[in-house]
Structure formats: structure tokens, C-alpha cells
Design an enzyme around this catalytic site. Structure first.
Site, PDB file in Angstrom:
ATOM      1  N   HIS A   1      -7.941  -0.852   5.908  1.00 21.77           N
ATOM      2  CA  HIS A   1      -8.232  -2.113   6.581  1.00 21.77           C
ATOM      3  C   HIS A   1      -8.909  -3.050   5.575  1.00 21.77           C
ATOM      4  CE1 HIS A   1      -9.148  -4.742   9.935  1.00 21.77           C
ATOM      5  NE2 HIS A   1     -10.340  -4.915   9.399  1.00 21.77           N
TER       6      HIS A   1
ATOM      7  N   ASN B   1       0.834  -1.211   0.000  1.00 23.61           N
ATOM      8  CA  ASN B   1       0.000   0.000   0.000  1.00 23.61           C
ATOM      9  C   ASN B   1       0.865   1.255   0.000  1.00 23.61           C
ATOM     10  OD1 ASN B   1      -3.066  -0.422   0.169  1.00 23.61           O
ATOM     11  ND2 ASN B   1      -2.261  -2.015   1.542  1.00 23.61           N
TER      12      ASN B   1
ATOM     13  N   ARG C   1       4.554   2.095  24.917  1.00 21.78           N
ATOM     14  CA  ARG C   1       3.864   2.577  23.708  1.00 21.78           C
ATOM     15  C   ARG C   1       3.965   4.094  23.609  1.00 21.78           C
ATOM     16  NH1 ARG C   1      -2.017   2.660  22.514  1.00 21.78           N
ATOM     17  NH2 ARG C   1      -2.345   1.241  24.246  1.00 21.78           N
TER      18      ARG C   1
HETATM   19  C1  GRF Z   1      -3.161  -4.642   4.033  1.00 24.39           C
HETATM   20  O1  GRF Z   1      -4.069  -5.663   3.756  1.00 24.39           O
HETATM   21  C2  GRF Z   1      -3.799  -3.554   4.850  1.00 24.39           C
HETATM   22  O2  GRF Z   1      -5.147  -3.369   4.553  1.00 24.39           O
HETATM   23  C3  GRF Z   1      -3.648  -4.077   6.254  1.00 24.39           C
HETATM   24  O3  GRF Z   1      -2.398  -4.692   6.278  1.00 24.39           O
HETATM   25  C4  GRF Z   1      -2.038  -5.114   4.963  1.00 24.39           C
HETATM   26  C5  GRF Z   1      -0.736  -4.460   4.650  1.00 24.39           C
HETATM   27  O4  GRF Z   1      -0.222  -4.856   3.407  1.00 24.39           O
HETATM   28  N1  GRF Z   1      -3.795  -3.005   7.209  1.00 24.39           N
HETATM   29  P1  GRF Z   1       0.968  -4.035   2.775  1.00 24.39           P
HETATM   30  O5  GRF Z   1       2.086  -3.996   3.810  1.00 24.39           O
HETATM   31  O6  GRF Z   1       0.468  -2.671   2.446  1.00 24.39           O
HETATM   32  O7  GRF Z   1       1.363  -4.806   1.558  1.00 24.39           O
END
Ligand code: GRF
Length: 204
Positions: A109, A14, A65
């Protein structure tokens, strides 16, 4: 130019999709200022470096955290970051972090929220027997995967799907949707009314 930070913990697909959207002009008037990972072995770091983007690793390393988040906040302020995009960042943010960037933290998500928050959600969707799943981009607040929803995309769940095949179908939509949502938020053509994010018609 609005400066974006992308926070990752792993693969970073992403993150790559957002970087490509910025460089191809689908996200306008923005630059990816920094990619921050909480894992030194996250494969996404190399992809960011390969695109000439500055990367920083801030590991938890026995910090609380709040201490860990303070390090990240410091790095974000140090890079004059306007928008924080969580992209597979596997940590829950402290209130201090959320307050520092309230309304300017996005997450993606891989389910149709509010169904299936949390982890292993493609498997949970299959086990539940839903016929449609998808992905959600939302503002981050104190709830887990519960902030106001900006955009969603749907995909069918097929009879012979495994969590991997479903995840792959959703991921294609994630890459498109996240870029569209970031462009929308940076464009400012929306208002938040309680839980609802209302998109104003494009004035151009
Ligand atoms: C994705 O499916 C996103 O929606 C979730 O974690 C995954 C991350 O994938 N939060 P990437 O690291 O972006 O390939």
C-alpha cells in the site's frame, strides 16, 4: 520451491518487481506460479506473459464477491499456490478467501499505514500536509489495509510535489520493499504477536 501467485488489476509494476526478484535470486526457493487479473485489459498481463508466466483473467462479470473469490481460490489451489501477493489488486477479499490463505496473503500500500488507507492516498497525504510518506507491506485480514505490518519504507514529501511525483518516489521504494518482505515471509524468520510482526535475527 514455494509457489507464489500475484494478483493484479492494472499496470503491474510491483508484479514485475517481484518476478525480477525471484529470477535474480533475491527471493529464494520460490517461483511465480501464476498471475491472476480481474481485468482483461490490465497492462500487467502482457508484462507477465513476456516473462513466460502463466496468466489467468477472472473478471467479476456479474458474479457476487463470494462467487468471484471462489473462482480465484479454485485457480490458486489448482496451481498449488503457497503465497498470494496482491499487487494493485483493486478488490476487497471475502472472509472465505482470507480464511483459505490466512497468514499467506500480502498486500502493498502506498502510504505509511495506518495513515491513509483506501484510495488516492498520495493526494490525501499531500492535502494533509505530511512531511513524510512511504509504503507498507502487510498481511491481509478482514480490515481494509489494516492487517499486521511486515515492512515499511519512507520518502520525503516535497513542497512542490503533485500526487504523481510523490507516487513515483514511493513506487521506487515499493518495488524494493515488496521483494524484501516476500523474501522475509517465505524465509519464515518472523512471528506474529497480536498486531506485531517480529522479525527474528537472521541465523545464517
Ligand atoms: C501501487 O502503488 C500499490 O502500492 C497500490 O497500487 C499500485 C499498483 O501499481 N496497491 P502497480 O500495478 O504495481 O504498478
Amino acid at each position: 520451491m514455494k509457489r507464489i501467485a500475484i494478483l493484479i488489476s492494472g499496470r503491474g509494476s510491483n508484479m514485475v518487481a517481484l518476478c525480477d526478484a525471484v529470477s535474480e535470486g533475491r527471493i529464494r526457493n520460490a517461483e511465480v506460479a501464476v498471475v491472476i487479473s480481474d481485468k482483461s485489459d490490465a497492462p500487467g498481463i502482457a508484462h507477465a506473459k513476456g516473462r513466460g508466466i502463466e496468466t489467468i483473467v477472472i473478471e467479476r462479470n456479474g458474479r457476487t464477491r463470494v462467487e468471484h473469490d471462489r473462482e480465484i481460490i479454485k485457480a490458486l489451489h489448482g496451481h498449488n499456490v503457497y503465497l498470494v501477493c496482491l499487487a494493485g489488486f483493486m478488490r476487497v477479499l471475502s472472509t472465505e478467501f482470507i480464511d483459505a490463505f490466512r497468514g499467506r496473503i500480502l498486500n502493498i500500500h502506498p502510504s505509511l499505514l495506518p495513515s491513509f488507507p483506501g484510495l488516492d492516498v498520495q493526494q490525501k497525504a499531500i492535502e494533509h500536509g505530511v512531511k513524510w510518506s512511504g509504503c507498507t507491506v502487510h498481511f491481509v485480514d478482514e480490515t481494509i489495509d489494516g492487517g499486521p505490518i511486515i515492512a515499511q519504507a519512507i520518502v520525503p514529501v516535497l513542497d512542490d510535489d503533485t500526487s504523481e511525483t510523490l507516487a513515483g518516489r514511493i513506487l521506487v521504494e515499493e518495488h524494493r520493499l515488496y521483494a524484501e518482505a516476500v523474501a522475509l515471509v517465505l524465509g519464515g524468520n518472523y512471528e506474529i504477536d497480536g498486531r506485531r510482526v517480529r522479525i527474528r535475527p537472521n541465523s545464517n
